[in-house]
Design a protein around this motif. Structure first.
Motif, PDB file in Angstrom:
ATOM      1  N   SER A   1       0.815  -1.230   0.000  1.00  0.00           N
ATOM      2  CA  SER A   1       0.000   0.000   0.000  1.00  0.00           C
ATOM      3  C   SER A   1       0.842   1.269   0.000  1.00  0.00           C
ATOM      4  O   SER A   1       0.343   2.340   0.365  1.00  0.00           O
ATOM      5  CB  SER A   1      -0.957   0.024   1.200  1.00  0.00           C
ATOM      6  N   CYS A   2       2.100   1.187  -0.398  1.00  0.00           N
ATOM      7  CA  CYS A   2       2.913   2.397  -0.465  1.00  0.00           C
ATOM      8  C   CYS A   2       2.415   3.279  -1.611  1.00  0.00           C
ATOM      9  O   CYS A   2       2.012   2.789  -2.671  1.00  0.00           O
ATOM     10  CB  CYS A   2       4.381   2.046  -0.652  1.00  0.00           C
ATOM     11  N   LEU A   3       2.426   4.584  -1.414  1.00  0.00           N
ATOM     12  CA  LEU A   3       1.904   5.539  -2.385  1.00  0.00           C
ATOM     13  C   LEU A   3       3.059   6.328  -2.992  1.00  0.00           C
ATOM     14  O   LEU A   3       3.913   6.848  -2.275  1.00  0.00           O
ATOM     15  CB  LEU A   3       0.920   6.494  -1.711  1.00  0.00           C
ATOM     16  N   THR A   4       3.085   6.387  -4.327  1.00  0.00           N
ATOM     17  CA  THR A   4       4.163   7.052  -5.048  1.00  0.00           C
ATOM     18  C   THR A   4       3.564   7.980  -6.091  1.00  0.00           C
ATOM     19  O   THR A   4       2.489   7.721  -6.636  1.00  0.00           O
ATOM     20  CB  THR A   4       5.086   6.024  -5.718  1.00  0.00           C
ATOM     21  N   CYS A   5       4.296   9.069  -6.360  1.00  0.00           N
ATOM     22  CA  CYS A   5       3.803  10.089  -7.284  1.00  0.00           C
ATOM     23  C   CYS A   5       4.768  10.248  -8.460  1.00  0.00           C
ATOM     24  O   CYS A   5       6.000  10.286  -8.280  1.00  0.00           O
ATOM     25  CB  CYS A   5       3.646  11.422  -6.552  1.00  0.00           C
ATOM     26  N   PHE A   6       4.198  10.320  -9.683  1.00  0.00           N
ATOM     27  CA  PHE A   6       4.953  10.570 -10.903  1.00  0.00           C
ATOM     28  C   PHE A   6       4.232  11.641 -11.715  1.00  0.00           C
ATOM     29  O   PHE A   6       3.087  12.022 -11.399  1.00  0.00           O
ATOM     30  CB  PHE A   6       5.102   9.293 -11.731  1.00  0.00           C
ATOM     31  N   LEU A   7       4.904  12.103 -12.767  1.00  0.00           N
ATOM     32  CA  LEU A   7       4.283  13.096 -13.645  1.00  0.00           C
ATOM     33  C   LEU A   7       3.760  12.490 -14.935  1.00  0.00           C
ATOM     34  O   LEU A   7       3.079  13.180 -15.703  1.00  0.00           O
ATOM     35  CB  LEU A   7       5.293  14.204 -13.981  1.00  0.00           C
ATOM     36  N   HIS A   8       4.076  11.197 -15.164  1.00  0.00           N
ATOM     37  CA  HIS A   8       3.628  10.546 -16.388  1.00  0.00           C
ATOM     38  C   HIS A   8       2.996   9.209 -16.033  1.00  0.00           C
ATOM     39  O   HIS A   8       3.486   8.493 -15.157  1.00  0.00           O
ATOM     40  CB  HIS A   8       4.804  10.355 -17.356  1.00  0.00           C
ATOM     41  N   CYS A   9       1.922   8.849 -16.729  1.00  0.00           N
ATOM     42  CA  CYS A   9       1.194   7.638 -16.377  1.00  0.00           C
ATOM     43  C   CYS A   9       1.987   6.360 -16.657  1.00  0.00           C
ATOM     44  O   CYS A   9       1.701   5.308 -16.072  1.00  0.00           O
ATOM     45  CB  CYS A   9      -0.152   7.596 -17.111  1.00  0.00           C
ATOM     46  N   GLN A  10       2.983   6.430 -17.554  1.00  0.00           N
ATOM     47  CA  GLN A  10       3.781   5.253 -17.858  1.00  0.00           C
ATOM     48  C   GLN A  10       5.106   5.205 -17.083  1.00  0.00           C
ATOM     49  O   GLN A  10       5.882   4.267 -17.236  1.00  0.00           O
ATOM     50  CB  GLN A  10       4.088   5.202 -19.358  1.00  0.00           C
ATOM     51  N   ALA A  11       5.349   6.205 -16.271  1.00  0.00           N
ATOM     52  CA  ALA A  11       6.618   6.277 -15.545  1.00  0.00           C
ATOM     53  C   ALA A  11       6.835   5.098 -14.593  1.00  0.00           C
ATOM     54  O   ALA A  11       7.961   4.592 -14.500  1.00  0.00           O
ATOM     55  CB  ALA A  11       6.714   7.595 -14.784  1.00  0.00           C
ATOM     56  N   PRO A  12       5.806   4.615 -13.861  1.00  0.00           N
ATOM     57  CA  PRO A  12       6.068   3.519 -12.912  1.00  0.00           C
ATOM     58  C   PRO A  12       6.597   2.261 -13.587  1.00  0.00           C
ATOM     59  O   PRO A  12       7.593   1.685 -13.144  1.00  0.00           O
ATOM     60  CB  PRO A  12       4.704   3.285 -12.251  1.00  0.00           C
ATOM     61  N   THR A  13       5.954   1.818 -14.650  1.00  0.00           N
ATOM     62  CA  THR A  13       6.341   0.563 -15.290  1.00  0.00           C
ATOM     63  C   THR A  13       7.453   0.741 -16.316  1.00  0.00           C
ATOM     64  O   THR A  13       8.179  -0.202 -16.615  1.00  0.00           O
ATOM     65  CB  THR A  13       5.116  -0.063 -15.983  1.00  0.00           C
ATOM     66  N   ARG A  14       7.591   1.935 -16.851  1.00  0.00           N
ATOM     67  CA  ARG A  14       8.573   2.141 -17.912  1.00  0.00           C
ATOM     68  C   ARG A  14       9.983   2.304 -17.382  1.00  0.00           C
ATOM     69  O   ARG A  14      10.940   1.756 -17.943  1.00  0.00           O
ATOM     70  CB  ARG A  14       8.189   3.369 -18.741  1.00  0.00           C
ATOM     71  N   SER A  15      10.158   3.027 -16.294  1.00  0.00           N
ATOM     72  CA  SER A  15      11.507   3.346 -15.828  1.00  0.00           C
ATOM     73  C   SER A  15      11.732   3.071 -14.358  1.00  0.00           C
ATOM     74  O   SER A  15      12.877   3.185 -13.891  1.00  0.00           O
ATOM     75  CB  SER A  15      11.813   4.827 -16.096  1.00  0.00           C
ATOM     76  N   ASN A  16      10.724   2.714 -13.595  1.00  0.00           N
ATOM     77  CA  ASN A  16      10.888   2.586 -12.149  1.00  0.00           C
ATOM     78  C   ASN A  16      10.596   1.191 -11.610  1.00  0.00           C
ATOM     79  O   ASN A  16      10.387   1.024 -10.408  1.00  0.00           O
ATOM     80  CB  ASN A  16       9.989   3.605 -11.446  1.00  0.00           C
ATOM     81  N   LYS A  17      10.533   0.211 -12.496  1.00  0.00           N
ATOM     82  CA  LYS A  17      10.459  -1.206 -12.119  1.00  0.00           C
ATOM     83  C   LYS A  17       9.171  -1.589 -11.393  1.00  0.00           C
ATOM     84  O   LYS A  17       9.144  -2.604 -10.684  1.00  0.00           O
ATOM     85  CB  LYS A  17      11.669  -1.602 -11.275  1.00  0.00           C
ATOM     86  N   TRP A  18       8.127  -0.802 -11.557  1.00  0.00           N
ATOM     87  CA  TRP A  18       6.827  -1.233 -11.063  1.00  0.00           C
ATOM     88  C   TRP A  18       6.272  -2.283 -12.012  1.00  0.00           C
ATOM     89  O   TRP A  18       6.581  -2.288 -13.203  1.00  0.00           O
ATOM     90  CB  TRP A  18       5.857  -0.054 -10.977  1.00  0.00           C
ATOM     91  N   ARG A  19       5.436  -3.160 -11.476  1.00  0.00           N
ATOM     92  CA  ARG A  19       4.792  -4.187 -12.307  1.00  0.00           C
ATOM     93  C   ARG A  19       3.291  -3.987 -12.295  1.00  0.00           C
ATOM     94  O   ARG A  19       2.697  -3.652 -11.258  1.00  0.00           O
ATOM     95  CB  ARG A  19       5.132  -5.594 -11.800  1.00  0.00           C
TER      96      ARG A  19
END
Length: 457
Positions: A39-57
């Motif tokens: 349940s950790c909450l993270t903020c980005f400026l682009h909708c594809q940023a988590p999976t594209r460059s930050n190793k989110w799945r």
């Protein structure tokens, strides 16, 4: 810049509705994502940023953060060995539990235990041993001990207390499980051993029995590891719980000295037996009939068979340098030759059952004359024959070309004085040493490779 590089941003300061675990939400120009596991909450400026460059799945319609992905992958890889039946009262188990409890009660601990990263652990464990009485029991033993204390339900005694000085749960860097045997100066096993060495360094200036308990338990686990894995073939995760099945006599120094004496003798005999069994000379001395039937039913003479097994002398040669001594060739047959560290060998044909055939091109050092009453100077053994392949290391293509050019220069020249050849042998051996240094694995590259492997898993 943050939008183009997909950087993580601080959470907005204004009021907003947080997304449910595993889901995302767009709040003005911010993209908020919540992990389905923690349940950790993270903020980005682009909708594809988590999976594209930050190793989110993004799997099954849910987002999972990199840490939970890594821990899930580690849990999947960990298949612990069942705890030996009735081993709860074993002396190794009791010592490990006592050490865990003592460390948990310790009120004076170094600051790096709260941030146990690879860099901090390396610094903490540097310069060990500091005292003359300190003993380094090895990476495999240190890793086994730490895993048994950090994860007792998987690698230690079931129901035993967990080591909490590194946090609860501890840093993921300490829980990583290697898929290869422990190595020096790199990998997760070395990282856990650095933690033990760091504690030993920190406690060297303190009073009390804690440091002695840690040292003795580490040594005891080291003895257990040596008993169950004398050939260094098991992974740490596979040997951890087997250490609790050793006899209680392992803590007795006299018994241990006797055991190590007989173990070394046994391993030496096994090594010699393996060489005798696989030695090509033994195959050649078998009684062969004068003729035998070929594949198509035609008769093949013994001479033809010997000609077909000509050790590959007509094949293209490759060069190797001796990395270990092999000084008793007569034990294994008349066609075997002695080699010493640094000798340059021209290998002919392919390796057969762990043996290679070739000629000693250059002697790295003078061969001593073993006959009593004569000066030790230039006596040389037979220079062509069989030798164990594991006692040599193949040279790179560039080194082989260089060695071949040197051989062409001295082709036809007499090699009566070993001193004339020592310089070229030292040059090739030095080149091999340089190769060993440059081929050493960089810790950062290994860590990056393990991270990529985790992502792929």
């Amino acid at each position: 810049h943050a939008s183009h590089s997909d950087l993580e941003m601080p959470l907005p300061l204004f009021d907003y509705e947080e997304p449910k675990p595993g889901h995302s939400a767009e709040v003005e120009s911010f993209f908020l994502v919540s992990c389905a596991e923690c349940s950790c909450l993270t903020c980005f400026l682009h909708c594809q940023a988590p999976t594209r460059s930050n190793k989110w799945r993004y799997k099954g319609g849910l987002f999972i953060c990199p840490r939970c992905t890594r821990e899930a992958w580690q849990r999947k890889r960990r298949e612990p060995f069942p705890f030996p039946a009735g081993a709860e009262g074993n002396i190794v188990a009791q010592r490990v539990i006592a050490l865990t409890e003592a460390l948990n009660l310790c009120s004076s601990l170094p600051d790096w235990v709260h941030e146990a990263t690879d860099a901090t652990l390396r610094i903490a464990g540097s310069c060990y041993p500091r005292l003359p009485i300190d003993i380094d029991a090895g990476n495999a033993c240190g890793s086994v001990l730490m895993l048994a204390m950090l994860l007792p339900e998987e690698f230690g005694v079931p129901g035993a207390p967990r080591l909490r000085i590194f946090g609860d749960p501890p840093a993921s860097s300490l829980l990583q499980i290697s898929s290869h045997r422990s190595r020096s100066s790199v990998g997760a096993d070395n990282r856990r051993t650095n933690a033990i060495e760091g504690l030993m360094n920190y406690l060297s200036s303190s009073q009390g029995p804690l440091r002695g308990i840690l040292q003795n338990t580490w040594i005891l686990v080291g003895r257990a590891v040596q008993m169950i894995d004398p050939f260094n073939r098991l992974l740490v995760k596979d040997m951890a719980r087997r250490c609790f099945a050793v006899p209680n006599d392992v803590a007795n120094s006299g018994w241990w000295d006797s055991f190590t004496y007989f173990q070394k003798h046994f391993l030496a005999q096994v090594h010699k037996l393996s060489l005798l069994v696989t030695c090509p000379k033994e195959v050649k001395t078998q009684q062969l009939p004068s003729t035998c039937q070929g594949e198509e039913g035609e008769e093949t003479s013994k001479e033809d068979m010997d000609g077909s097994q000509d050790h590959g002398k007509d094949d293209e040669e490759s060069y190797a340098v001796a990395t270990s001594d092999f000084l008793e060739p007569e034990v294994y047959g008349d066609d075997c030759i002695a080699i010493r560290v640094g000798d340059v060998l021209a290998v002919q044909g392919k390796v057969q059952n762990g043996w290679a055939y070739g000629v000693v091109q250059h002697y790295h050092v003078k061969w001593t004359n073993k006959k009593q009453g004569k000066a030790a100077d230039t006596e040389r053994p037979n220079s062509t024959g069989w030798f164990p392949a594991h006692c040599t290391k193949m040279l790179t293509l560039q080194q082989q070309q260089q060695q071949q050019e040197q051989s062409e220069h001295v082709d036809g020249a007499e090699q009566d004085e070993p001193a004339e050849q020592s310089s070229s042998a030292e040059h090739v051996a030095g080149a091999c040493d340089d190769r060993d240094t440059t081929d050493a694995e960089d810790p950062e590259e290994v860590e990056e490779a393990e991270e990529r492997e985790m992502e792929g898993g």
